[in-house]
Design an enzyme around this catalytic site. Structure first.
Site, PDB file in Angstrom:
ATOM      1  N   SER A  61      23.501   4.810  15.124  1.00 18.67           N
ATOM      2  CA  SER A  61      23.211   3.485  15.669  1.00 18.67           C
ATOM      3  C   SER A  61      24.450   2.869  16.285  1.00 18.67           C
ATOM      4  CB  SER A  61      22.674   2.574  14.561  1.00 18.67           C
ATOM      5  OG  SER A  61      21.415   3.004  14.130  1.00 18.67           O
ATOM      6  N   THR A 119      13.734   2.998   2.681  1.00 17.47           N
ATOM      7  CA  THR A 119      14.420   4.062   3.426  1.00 17.47           C
ATOM      8  C   THR A 119      15.846   4.273   2.913  1.00 17.47           C
ATOM      9  OG1 THR A 119      15.259   2.592   5.174  1.00 17.47           O
ATOM     10  CG2 THR A 119      13.059   3.534   5.477  1.00 17.47           C
ATOM     11  N   SER A 135      16.108  -0.394  16.904  1.00 19.17           N
ATOM     12  CA  SER A 135      16.687   0.863  16.452  1.00 19.17           C
ATOM     13  C   SER A 135      15.801   2.052  16.822  1.00 19.17           C
ATOM     14  CB  SER A 135      16.904   0.817  14.934  1.00 19.17           C
ATOM     15  OG  SER A 135      17.671   1.916  14.495  1.00 19.17           O
ATOM     16  N   ASP A 149       0.847  -1.182   0.000  1.00 18.08           N
ATOM     17  CA  ASP A 149       0.000   0.000   0.000  1.00 18.08           C
ATOM     18  C   ASP A 149       0.891   1.244   0.000  1.00 18.08           C
ATOM     19  OD1 ASP A 149      -1.758   2.078   0.438  1.00 18.08           O
ATOM     20  OD2 ASP A 149      -2.678   1.212   2.226  1.00 18.08           O
ATOM     21  N   HIS A 174      17.771  14.052  13.735  1.00 15.91           N
ATOM     22  CA  HIS A 174      18.271  13.101  12.744  1.00 15.91           C
ATOM     23  C   HIS A 174      17.098  12.408  12.052  1.00 15.91           C
ATOM     24  CE1 HIS A 174      20.396   9.956  10.755  1.00 15.91           C
ATOM     25  NE2 HIS A 174      19.950   9.014  11.567  1.00 15.91           N
ATOM     26  N   GLU A 182      29.682   6.568   6.683  1.00 19.66           N
ATOM     27  CA  GLU A 182      29.616   5.131   6.931  1.00 19.66           C
ATOM     28  C   GLU A 182      29.510   4.384   5.599  1.00 19.66           C
ATOM     29  OE1 GLU A 182      25.744   3.575   8.610  1.00 19.66           O
ATOM     30  OE2 GLU A 182      25.554   5.668   9.248  1.00 19.66           O
ATOM     31  N   LYS A 186       8.560  11.390  15.378  1.00 19.39           N
ATOM     32  CA  LYS A 186       8.462  10.498  16.543  1.00 19.39           C
ATOM     33  C   LYS A 186       9.412  10.952  17.650  1.00 19.39           C
ATOM     34  CE  LYS A 186       7.265   6.283  13.932  1.00 19.39           C
ATOM     35  NZ  LYS A 186       6.041   5.878  14.629  1.00 19.39           N
ATOM     36  N   ASN A 200      17.290   8.667   3.146  1.00 16.83           N
ATOM     37  CA  ASN A 200      18.285   8.641   4.214  1.00 16.83           C
ATOM     38  C   ASN A 200      19.664   8.983   3.660  1.00 16.83           C
ATOM     39  OD1 ASN A 200      19.625   8.213   6.600  1.00 16.83           O
ATOM     40  ND2 ASN A 200      19.042   6.067   6.816  1.00 16.83           N
ATOM     41  N   CYS A 254      25.500   7.201  11.781  1.00 22.75           N
ATOM     42  CA  CYS A 254      25.024   8.503  11.314  1.00 22.75           C
ATOM     43  C   CYS A 254      25.502   9.667  12.177  1.00 22.75           C
ATOM     44  CB  CYS A 254      23.497   8.507  11.256  1.00 22.75           C
ATOM     45  SG  CYS A 254      22.808   7.206  10.216  1.00 22.75           S
TER      46      CYS A 254
END
Length: 398
Positions: A304, A152, A201, A29, A233, A79, A242, A272, A111
């Site tokens: 991370s 992503t 994560s 979707d 970030h 990275e 969030k 990203n 990151c």
């Protein structure tokens, strides 16, 4: 004496992939990506692009305005490293024709490395205010196909000139940090795509945020009511939202989400960009219609594994004379969109090592290109206008 970002600029890759097309081709979707991730497209490099070419392109744009005379240090944060020993900055410095009297190093901590590079740069400038430091944060987020991480993906670079008496953004000395050993995202040396525990994560990002925030306050940081805008970030756009909601929940104070929204535009288009992500968000805010003279911006950086840092910067009066959105707008509008079939073919074609020689087709219109590999060594060159933009036909012929 004020220390901070004198000027900054960005770059992204030649191609784009529509998440709507990806969703339809994989029977997902589209609203899962449009609303669940708040993503529309992601950038994807041509075969003759990599973290070095993206970073050098962003740096050439900012150095065209600031000059190179005071640059004595180049810190390249990534990275998406192209060599286990040699800094990506050495390749970039050669393309940029920097002085041989330049110290060059590469930083790595997922990151977060772009912020580590910025903080290192501030320390160097504090020791000798006559010097400036070029910081490049450049990455290509590449995930295995048919995984949760595939939508992503992305690519981008930001270059910053760091110095005394900055015209753009003063970085304030107070900072909050938080680190812990967490296996939420990692990429062993023998893998070309990362391993991800998505739920872990998410928790690590949010936990590091509140931990860094409390440390920031403990070290004399500004209160929430003294911060005008926030940039967090952005591994995907919704993640920053969030994070902001977690800060509201943690502090028990209402913080208008409109203080976050102006910094989200570019990630929806570029995807990203790992070490560059936070700073593309900062550029998105600085390029917005908001009047930012004298405004304090809260910045949350996360990598991370895991490390988080919260710090603030104050936008300098007259900042609009320093930067404009020309390159970012062009990057959004001028990328060549791939069909699903073309995207998957190019994704597979990027799966290459250095055991065999190869030469890349000329595709990118950027100032620099990755020529190929010979005897295990990577070769780069300044670009001329490409005569063949048909990367997929080249892949299929080979």
């Amino acid at each position: 004496m004020k220390l901070g970002i004198v000027d900054m600029e960005m770059a992204t890759a030649h191609h784009s992939v529509s998440l709507s097309a990806l969703a339809h081709a994989t029977n997902v979707d589209p609203n899962k990506y449009r609303f669940g991730l708040r993503q529309e497209n992601f950038s994807m490099p041509a075969l003759d692009e990599d973290a070095v070419t993206l970073g050098a392109t962003a740096a050439s744009r900012v150095l065209a305005r600031t000059g190179k005379t005071a640059i004595r240090t180049l810190i390249f944060a990534t990275e998406s490293s192209v060599d286990q020993s040699k800094s990506a900055g050495v390749f970039a410095a050669d393309l940029l024709d920097l002085s041989v009297n330049t110290r060059i190093v590469e930083t790595k901590q997922a990151c977060y490395a772009g912020t580590a590079a910025l903080q290192m740069a501030l320390g160097i400038v504090a020791r000798n205010p006559q010097e400036q430091v070029l910081v490049i944060a450049s990455d290509i987020a590449r995930y295995a196909v048919n995984t949760a991480g595939e939508p992503t993906q992305g690519a981008g670079a930001v270059a910053m000139v760091v110095g005394a008496d900055p015209q753009l953004l003063e970085i304030e000395p107070q900072t909050g940090v938080w680190s812990a050993h967490i296996d939420d995202f990692w990429r062993p040396n023998d893998l070309s795509t990362p391993l991800v525990d998505g739920a872990r994560s998410l928790d690590a990002y949010l936990g590091a945020f509140t931990g860094a925030w409390e440390d920031y306050l403990a070290h004399g940081g500004a209160g929430l009511d003294e911060i005008d805008y926030f940039v967090h970030h952005q591994p995907f756009t919704k993640m920053a939202v969030k994070g902001h909601r977690r800060l509201v929940e943690h502090t028990g104070k209402l913080i208008d989400e409109q203080t976050v929204e102006p910094g989200l535009r570019y990630t929806t288009q570029f995807g990203n960009s790992y070490t560059a992500s936070l700073y593309l968000g900062l550029l998105s805010l600085l390029h917005s219609d908001a009047d930012l003279d004298g405004k304090r911006i809260g910045l949350y950086s996360y990598g991370s594994g895991a490390t988080g840092e919260f710090f603030t910067g104050v936008v300098q009066p007259g900042y609009r004379r320093v930067i404009d959105s020309h390159y970012a707008d062009a990057a959004i509008n001028e990328r060549e969109e791939l069909s699903f079939e073309e995207y998957r073919a190019l994704h597979a074609a990027h799966e290459r090592g250095s055991k065999h020689d190869y030469q890349n087709p000329r595709v990118t219109r950027a100032p620099f290109r990755f020529v190929g590999v010979r005897d295990g060594a990577r070769s780069y060159q300044r670009n001329t206008l490409p005569t063949d933009s048909g990367v997929i036909s080249t892949i299929n012929k080979s």
